[in-house]
Design a protein around this motif. Structure first.
Motif, short mmCIF file in Angstrom:
data_model
loop_
_atom_site.label_atom_id
_atom_site.label_comp_id
_atom_site.label_asym_id
_atom_site.label_seq_id
_atom_site.Cartn_x
_atom_site.Cartn_y
_atom_site.Cartn_z
N ILE A 276 40.46 -13.62 122.92
CA ILE A 276 39.16 -14.21 123.23
C ILE A 276 38.28 -13.19 123.96
O ILE A 276 38.79 -12.24 124.56
CB ILE A 276 39.26 -15.52 124.06
N GLU A 277 36.99 -13.39 123.85
CA GLU A 277 36.04 -12.50 124.51
C GLU A 277 35.22 -13.25 125.54
O GLU A 277 34.75 -12.68 126.51
CB GLU A 277 35.07 -11.89 123.49
N MET A 278 34.99 -14.54 125.27
CA MET A 278 34.11 -15.32 126.14
C MET A 278 34.75 -16.68 126.41
O MET A 278 35.53 -17.16 125.58
CB MET A 278 32.77 -15.54 125.45
N PRO A 279 34.39 -17.31 127.53
CA PRO A 279 35.02 -18.60 127.85
C PRO A 279 34.86 -19.64 126.73
O PRO A 279 35.76 -20.45 126.52
CB PRO A 279 34.28 -19.05 129.12
N ILE A 280 33.74 -19.58 125.99
CA ILE A 280 33.51 -20.57 124.92
C ILE A 280 34.66 -20.60 123.91
O ILE A 280 34.97 -21.60 123.29
CB ILE A 280 32.16 -20.29 124.20
N GLU A 291 48.91 -20.61 121.10
CA GLU A 291 49.91 -20.82 122.16
C GLU A 291 49.61 -19.82 123.27
O GLU A 291 50.34 -18.86 123.46
CB GLU A 291 51.31 -20.59 121.61
N GLY A 292 48.49 -19.99 123.90
CA GLY A 292 48.11 -19.08 124.98
C GLY A 292 47.07 -18.06 124.54
O GLY A 292 46.58 -18.09 123.41
N VAL A 293 46.72 -17.19 125.49
CA VAL A 293 45.76 -16.13 125.22
C VAL A 293 46.52 -14.81 125.27
O VAL A 293 47.08 -14.44 126.30
CB VAL A 293 44.61 -16.13 126.26
N GLY A 294 46.55 -14.11 124.14
CA GLY A 294 47.30 -12.86 124.08
C GLY A 294 46.46 -11.67 124.49
O GLY A 294 46.98 -10.60 124.83
N LEU A 295 45.14 -11.85 124.45
CA LEU A 295 44.23 -10.77 124.85
C LEU A 295 42.89 -11.37 125.25
O LEU A 295 42.20 -11.97 124.43
CB LEU A 295 44.01 -9.79 123.68
N TYR A 296 42.57 -11.23 126.54
CA TYR A 296 41.24 -11.65 127.01
C TYR A 296 40.46 -10.36 127.20
O TYR A 296 40.74 -9.58 128.11
CB TYR A 296 41.40 -12.43 128.32
N ARG A 297 39.47 -10.12 126.30
CA ARG A 297 38.67 -8.88 126.39
C ARG A 297 37.57 -9.11 127.44
O ARG A 297 36.45 -9.48 127.11
CB ARG A 297 38.03 -8.55 125.05
N THR A 298 37.90 -8.85 128.69
CA THR A 298 37.00 -9.26 129.77
C THR A 298 35.70 -8.47 129.84
O THR A 298 34.75 -8.89 130.50
CB THR A 298 37.70 -9.11 131.14
N GLU A 299 35.64 -7.33 129.14
CA GLU A 299 34.41 -6.52 129.24
C GLU A 299 33.17 -7.29 128.81
O GLU A 299 32.07 -7.01 129.25
CB GLU A 299 34.54 -5.21 128.45
N PHE A 300 33.37 -8.33 127.95
CA PHE A 300 32.20 -9.08 127.49
C PHE A 300 31.54 -9.86 128.62
O PHE A 300 30.38 -10.22 128.53
CB PHE A 300 32.57 -9.98 126.31
#
Ligand code: PEP
Ligand code: MG
Length: 582
Positions: A276-280, A291-300
């Motif tokens: 995911i990139e954004m909370p939406i 089944e979970g978040v494997g990568l949260y690309r927080t730079e967005f």
């Protein structure tokens, strides 16, 4: 019939007549004013600001009610444009210097601000130019006393425009606007976010294309492949209708199975989580069975703004993800700026070769304030779920050691042990891949970022279309490298996942599973079909194919092998593999 290819920004297919929306710039009469009138004109401006603010607040409320709070926040950004002191100062200054009516002066100021933003390297900042132009047009319309220029749509259509502003997008009726084609926009643009939220397929086409579409009687928008077909012939319409039918059947079939695990026919369970990139996207990930978040690309969270997010703001965002998946891992990656994501206002000079420059962990290590506040926010969020911290683009032990130093310090500040949070690294440089055995002594987990691993191994810039032959995920060189990482991870017992685009590619899934990878993280919308693919393969056959490919020389032979073994199963599931012209 003509076919144009662009970038798909919102998935799905649609077919309808085009509705061409002309540039919405209003033309106001120019009038000279005297010095005495400056004050009066400025008052007209502040009145228009109030009227526009009320109008935007109404759109904001409607969006919150009908689409969602996250999408509604887009209009908060618009309201901020109205409140920006720079806008007020510039209008006042130009009224004095130009001595023209405020409509003309305001247009000058808006054009100037929009142009300044459009030149910024960072894509999301550039998209602020659209926000400014959009708000500027509403302001000018209110100054001219014109009613809201809502696009009148009575019949189903495909909206065709150079650009669709977020405020226009939010007003679209998805029953009538079946698709959108624009020349400006990107997957991360606000308009794309709203189109996806409304379920309207959309494609961004190259400049000049919409002129070619304007006289078409019917248009097909293929938001999966990024194709736009003008005046499709009978055969193409039939093919498209068949594709759409298949898509609907697949959706229905997969929706029924959303709760089922991804287990191979011989019993190997594969964990599937979301990038995911954004909370939406948290909601979209859940709806698609992640089944979970494997990568949260927080730079967005950092890109589209003047002021960087505070520790508290970041914590609130990360916490949302943690709470959404209380039983599953939520892997939060520290910011990966640099490369194609330039963080303006950071005071960093632009690299001559950004992909090889101060990107990702290298950036965080030279900006300890930003890094520390992010680490603290992630540690705080970890109290709300199973949060792990992931470091991007690691190349050497010195980077690991420095980063761990900062993490340990932050843990101490919270009176926590240094193992209070699991820390992993992305394997996306050949240097990291070569060192996996050694690095496994210092880390809790690895995540293979195949997008960059291919780019850096093949020395082929990710976005360069001319180098596509070097980007092919199935090339045996890359498979051998992934095999080595996987074997090393198995030998040392470290947890391993794959989170690059390869993880959601139906033809690559058997190879990854066959190499022994049991955790895949992908674009949320790919999850249902990826899970189904896994349920149709066995570990045994995948493993034998993967081993064979790792011995090959030519990519073509690898492709043939996969096609021969898994092609039928892939074709029965995919809807966007074959382009109309193929
Ligand atoms: C990758 O490189 O594969 C990856 C997942 O990271 P990103 O796409 O954000 O660079
Ligand atoms: Mg990467």
């Amino acid at each position: 019939m003509n076919i144009f290819y662009g970038t798909p920004i919102s998935p799905g297919f649609a077919e309808a007549p085009p509705l061409l929306v002309q540039g919405m710039k209003l033309k106001s009469e120019e009038r000279a004013i005297s010095s005495n009138e400056v004050e009066k004109e400025f008052k007209r401006f502040t009145d228009a600001i109030e009227a526009t603010k009320n109008e935007l607040l109404a759109i904001r409320d409607k969006t919150a009610e009908e689409i969602g709070e996250d999408e509604a926040e887009i209009f908060d950004a618009h309201i901020l444009v109205l409140e920006d002191p720079l806008l007020h100062v510039e209008v006042s200054r130009k009224l004095e210097s130009e001595q023209k009516n405020v409509e003309i002066v305001l247009q000058m100021v808006i054009d100037d601000l929009a142009e300044r933003f459009s030149k910024i390297e960072d894509e999301m900042m550039r998209e602020r130019a659209t926000d400014i132009a959009d708000v500027g047009q509403i302001l000018i319309r209110n100054l001219m006393g014109r009613p809201s220029a809502a696009i009148r749509i009575d019949e189903p259509c495909i909206l065709v425009a150079t650009e669709i502003s977020p405020s226009t997008a939010a007003k679209l009726d998805s029953e009538l606007v079946l698709g959108c084609v624009t020349e400006i926009g990107s997957v991360t643009s606000h308009t794309a976010i709203i189109a996806r939220a409304l379920g309207i397929p959309a494609v961004v086409v190259p400049p000049g294309t919409i002129t070619e579409l304007q006289n078409a009687n019917t248009i097909i928008v293929d938001g999966m492949d990024g194709a736009v077909v003008a005046d499709p012939d009978e055969k193409t319409i039939e093919e498209y209708e068949e594709k759409e039918q298949k898509r609907l059947e697949r959706e229905i079939m997969l929706r029924r199975k959303i709760g089922l695990d991804a287990v191979t026919t011989d019993g190997v369970k594969i964990d599937i989580s979301a990038n995911i990139e954004m909370p939406i996207e948290i909601k979209i990930a859940k709806e698609n069975g992640a089944e979970g978040v494997g990568l949260y690309r927080t730079e967005f969270l950092f890109l589209n703004r003047k002021v960087l997010p505070s520790e508290e703001e970041q914590y609130q965002h990360y916490r949302l993800a943690a709470e959404a998946f209380p039983q599953n891992d939520v892997i939060i990656r520290t910011i990966d700026v640099g490369g194609d994501k330039f963080l303006s206002g950071s005071g960093m000079p632009e690299d001559v070769n950004p992909y090889l420059g101060v990107r990702a962990i290298r950036f965080s290590l030279v900006k300890p304030d930003i890094f520390n506040s992010q680490i603290r926010a992630i540690i705080r969020a970890s109290r709300h779920g199973k949060v792990k911290l992931l470091l991007p683009m690691i190349s050497c032990i010195e980077e690991i050691s420095s980063a761990m130093g900062y993490i340990d310090e932050c843990c101490k500040k919270f009176d926590l042990d240094s193992d209070c949070i699991e820390v992993g690294i992305m394997i996306e440089t050949p240097a990291a891949a070569l060192n996996t055995k050694i690095f496994s002594n210092y880390m809790d987990f690895f995540s293979i970022g195949t997008n960059d691993l291919i780019q850096y191994t093949m020395a082929a810039e990710r976005g360069n279309k001319q180098l596509d032959y070097l980007h092919r995920p199935m090339q045996p060189t890359i498979i051998r490298l992934i095999k080595e990482v996987t074997d090393n991870a198995k030998a040392t017992g470290i947890e391993l996942s794959v989170c690059g685009e390869m993880a959601g590619d139906l033809r690559m899934i058997p190879i990854l599973v066959g190499l022994g990878i049991t955790k895949l993280s992908m674009n949320p919308r790919s999850i249902p079909v990826a899970k189904e693919m896994i349920r149709r393969i066995s570990f045994e056959e995948s493993s034998s194919v993967a081993k064979e490919i790792a011995q090959l020389l030519f990519t073509k032979d690898a492709v043939d092998k996969v096609e021969k073994t898994f092609g039928e199963r892939v074709k029965s599931l995919e809807i966007n593999g074959a382009r109309f012209q193929d």
